[in-house]
Design a protein around this motif. Structure first.
Motif, short mmCIF file in Angstrom:
data_model
loop_
_atom_site.label_atom_id
_atom_site.label_comp_id
_atom_site.label_asym_id
_atom_site.label_seq_id
_atom_site.Cartn_x
_atom_site.Cartn_y
_atom_site.Cartn_z
N LEU A 11 0.83 -1.21 0.00
CA LEU A 11 0.00 0.00 0.00
C LEU A 11 0.87 1.26 0.00
O LEU A 11 0.50 2.27 -0.60
CB LEU A 11 -0.93 0.00 1.22
N LEU A 12 2.03 1.17 0.65
CA LEU A 12 2.96 2.30 0.62
C LEU A 12 3.51 2.50 -0.79
O LEU A 12 3.67 3.65 -1.25
CB LEU A 12 4.11 2.04 1.60
N LEU A 13 3.78 1.41 -1.49
CA LEU A 13 4.24 1.50 -2.87
C LEU A 13 3.18 2.17 -3.74
O LEU A 13 3.49 3.07 -4.55
CB LEU A 13 4.55 0.10 -3.42
N ALA A 14 1.93 1.76 -3.57
CA ALA A 14 0.83 2.38 -4.32
C ALA A 14 0.72 3.86 -3.99
O ALA A 14 0.48 4.70 -4.87
CB ALA A 14 -0.48 1.66 -4.01
N THR A 15 0.92 4.19 -2.71
CA THR A 15 0.85 5.59 -2.28
C THR A 15 1.89 6.45 -2.97
O THR A 15 1.63 7.60 -3.34
CB THR A 15 1.04 5.67 -0.75
N SER A 16 3.09 5.90 -3.16
CA SER A 16 4.14 6.67 -3.83
C SER A 16 3.76 6.98 -5.28
O SER A 16 4.03 8.07 -5.78
CB SER A 16 5.46 5.89 -3.78
N PHE A 17 3.12 6.01 -5.95
CA PHE A 17 2.68 6.25 -7.32
C PHE A 17 1.52 7.25 -7.35
O PHE A 17 1.43 8.09 -8.25
CB PHE A 17 2.26 4.95 -7.99
N TRP A 18 0.63 7.18 -6.38
CA TRP A 18 -0.45 8.16 -6.31
C TRP A 18 0.10 9.55 -6.05
O TRP A 18 -0.50 10.55 -6.46
CB TRP A 18 -1.45 7.76 -5.23
N GLY A 19 1.25 9.62 -5.36
CA GLY A 19 1.86 10.92 -5.11
C GLY A 19 2.27 11.62 -6.38
O GLY A 19 2.10 12.84 -6.51
N ILE A 20 2.79 10.87 -7.34
CA ILE A 20 3.21 11.49 -8.61
C ILE A 20 2.02 11.71 -9.54
O ILE A 20 2.10 12.50 -10.49
CB ILE A 20 4.27 10.62 -9.33
N SER A 21 0.89 11.06 -9.26
CA SER A 21 -0.26 11.16 -10.16
C SER A 21 -0.80 12.58 -10.27
O SER A 21 -1.27 13.00 -11.33
CB SER A 21 -1.38 10.21 -9.71
N ASN A 22 -0.74 13.37 -9.16
CA ASN A 22 -1.22 14.75 -9.23
C ASN A 22 -0.37 15.59 -10.18
O ASN A 22 -0.89 16.44 -10.91
CB ASN A 22 -1.21 15.37 -7.83
N CYS A 23 0.94 15.35 -10.19
CA CYS A 23 1.83 16.06 -11.12
C CYS A 23 1.51 15.67 -12.56
O CYS A 23 1.44 16.52 -13.46
CB CYS A 23 3.28 15.74 -10.81
N LEU A 24 1.34 14.37 -12.79
CA LEU A 24 1.04 13.89 -14.13
C LEU A 24 -0.32 14.41 -14.60
O LEU A 24 -0.51 14.72 -15.78
CB LEU A 24 1.06 12.36 -14.16
N THR A 25 -1.27 14.51 -13.67
CA THR A 25 -2.58 15.06 -14.01
C THR A 25 -2.45 16.50 -14.47
O THR A 25 -3.07 16.90 -15.47
CB THR A 25 -3.53 14.98 -12.80
N ALA A 26 -1.66 17.29 -13.75
CA ALA A 26 -1.46 18.69 -14.13
C ALA A 26 -0.83 18.80 -15.52
O ALA A 26 -1.19 19.69 -16.31
CB ALA A 26 -0.58 19.39 -13.09
N ILE A 27 0.09 17.89 -15.84
CA ILE A 27 0.72 17.89 -17.16
C ILE A 27 -0.29 17.52 -18.24
O ILE A 27 -0.37 18.17 -19.29
CB ILE A 27 1.91 16.90 -17.18
N CYS A 28 -1.10 16.50 -17.99
CA CYS A 28 -2.06 16.03 -18.98
C CYS A 28 -3.17 17.05 -19.24
O CYS A 28 -3.70 17.13 -20.35
CB CYS A 28 -2.68 14.71 -18.52
N LEU A 29 -3.52 17.83 -18.23
CA LEU A 29 -4.60 18.81 -18.39
C LEU A 29 -4.22 19.95 -19.33
O LEU A 29 -5.07 20.76 -19.69
CB LEU A 29 -4.99 19.38 -17.02
N ARG A 30 -2.96 20.00 -19.75
CA ARG A 30 -2.56 21.00 -20.75
C ARG A 30 -3.16 20.67 -22.12
O ARG A 30 -3.40 21.56 -22.93
CB ARG A 30 -1.04 21.04 -20.85
N ASP A 31 -3.39 19.38 -22.37
CA ASP A 31 -3.92 18.95 -23.67
C ASP A 31 -5.31 18.34 -23.57
O ASP A 31 -6.04 18.30 -24.57
CB ASP A 31 -3.00 17.90 -24.31
N MET A 32 -5.70 17.84 -22.40
CA MET A 32 -6.94 17.09 -22.26
C MET A 32 -7.85 17.73 -21.21
O MET A 32 -7.37 18.34 -20.26
CB MET A 32 -6.65 15.63 -21.87
N GLN A 33 -9.16 17.53 -21.38
CA GLN A 33 -10.11 18.03 -20.40
C GLN A 33 -10.27 16.99 -19.28
O GLN A 33 -10.00 15.80 -19.48
CB GLN A 33 -11.44 18.34 -21.07
N PRO A 34 -10.74 17.42 -18.10
CA PRO A 34 -10.74 16.55 -16.92
C PRO A 34 -11.44 15.21 -17.09
O PRO A 34 -10.87 14.15 -16.79
CB PRO A 34 -11.44 17.41 -15.86
N LEU A 35 -12.70 15.21 -17.54
CA LEU A 35 -13.44 13.96 -17.66
C LEU A 35 -12.84 13.06 -18.74
O LEU A 35 -12.79 11.83 -18.60
CB LEU A 35 -14.91 14.24 -17.95
#
Length: 304
Positions: A11-35
């Protein structure tokens, strides 16, 4: 005990990946809409993991499908809130606010199951709320719109933890199939909401971020949660997940150049460090009184 230790590490390993997911989301939102982004990440994850674990999916019981729908509905709210929240607040703030599931989970467990939280929980909640205020309130004592949206993610993530805990305790439920079916439910529901014009990533950087976000941060991590939460509790899992904002802030610092400031660091310390040490402090009354005095003192220094 060995099973719980292994579960905690996974679960800690999964948490570390979820930690980077917010950064990746911010990057993806430059080209894609949220939904559209959420539909892409979850459907991509389902296609990949559904193929890998096709035998489990094909033989999934009705109980597994039923629970996957409930979990999927809660995750729709979670990921929609996080994705829109990142638009209107910082990645670091989003990570820390979503970690409030460590507070909302015991509250919901008491409301639904009448499971009484430990005495230290009340103090932990006060400290987390003070920390949240330090991180999110501006000079006019108002949180950003994105901060409020992210609070919904914390609440419904608690729902996800509670339902998953109940599901994996059922012998008729295959945890692996549950994790994969969750992906399909979220992806289909996101895609069925015709509020946006679907669009694929426009650059190689966004493609890489979106694929990693889908296959690893969504797919692999949700399967890990479903499989290993069987060996722990919802409250314990939520405590492990409070480390997500630590990873989120670190990745935001290096990938996006975000700074959370002095108030942010103090607030994050209250939300993460102090609640984890509270069990030891309960045995020392003097330490407890110092904790109660710390919150108002910090607020005075930062705002007055």
């Amino acid at each position: 005990m060995e099973h719980q230790r292994r579960a905690d590490l996974m679960l800690l390993l999964a948490t570390s990946f979820w930690g980077i997911s917010n950064c990746l989301t911010a990057i993806c939102l430059r080209d894609m809409q949220p939904l559209t982004l959420n539909a892409f990440r979850f459907l991509t994850a389902f296609v990949v993991l559904g193929f890998v674990f096709r035998k489990n999916v094909f033989h999934a019981s009705c109980e597994t499908v039923k629970y996957s729908i409930v979990v999927g509905l809660s995750l729709v709210v979670v990921y929609t809130s996080v994705t829109y929240g990142v638009i209107y607040t910082s990645v670091s703030n989003a990570g820390f606010i979503c970690a409030l599931s460590v507070v909302t989970t015991p509250i919901l467990e008491f409301i639904v199951y009448r499971k009484k939280p430990e005495k230290k929980f009340g103090v932990s909640m006060i400290l987390c709320l003070i920390g949240l205020a330090l991180m999110t309130l501006n000079e006019t004592l108002k949180p950003a719109f994105g901060d409020i949206i992210c609070l919904f993610a914390a609440v419904f993530y608690s729902v996800d933890l509670m339902v998953t805990e109940k599901a994996v305790a059922n012998e008729k439920v295959d945890p692996l199939a549950l994790g994969v079916c969750d992906l399909a439910v979220v992806g289909v529901l996101m895609l069925s909401v015709f509020l946006e014009t679907p669009a694929l990533p426009g650059t190689a950087k966004v493609w890489a971020a979106a694929l990693f976000l889908g296959i690893v941060c969504s797919g692999v991590c949700l399967v890990i949660q479903s499989v290993y939460q069987k060996h722990t509790t919802a409250s314990r899992a939520s405590l492990i997940f409070t480390l997500e904002p630590v990873f989120s802030a670190i990745f935001a610092f290096f990938l996006l150049g975000e700074r959370i400031g002095v108030k942010g660091y103090i607030g994050s310390a209250l939300m993460l460090i102090i609640p984890k040490q509270l069990a030891n402090m309960m045995e020392n009354p003097n330490a407890m009184w110092s904790i109660f005095a710390l919150g108002p003192a910090v607020l005075f220094v930062c705002y007055i």
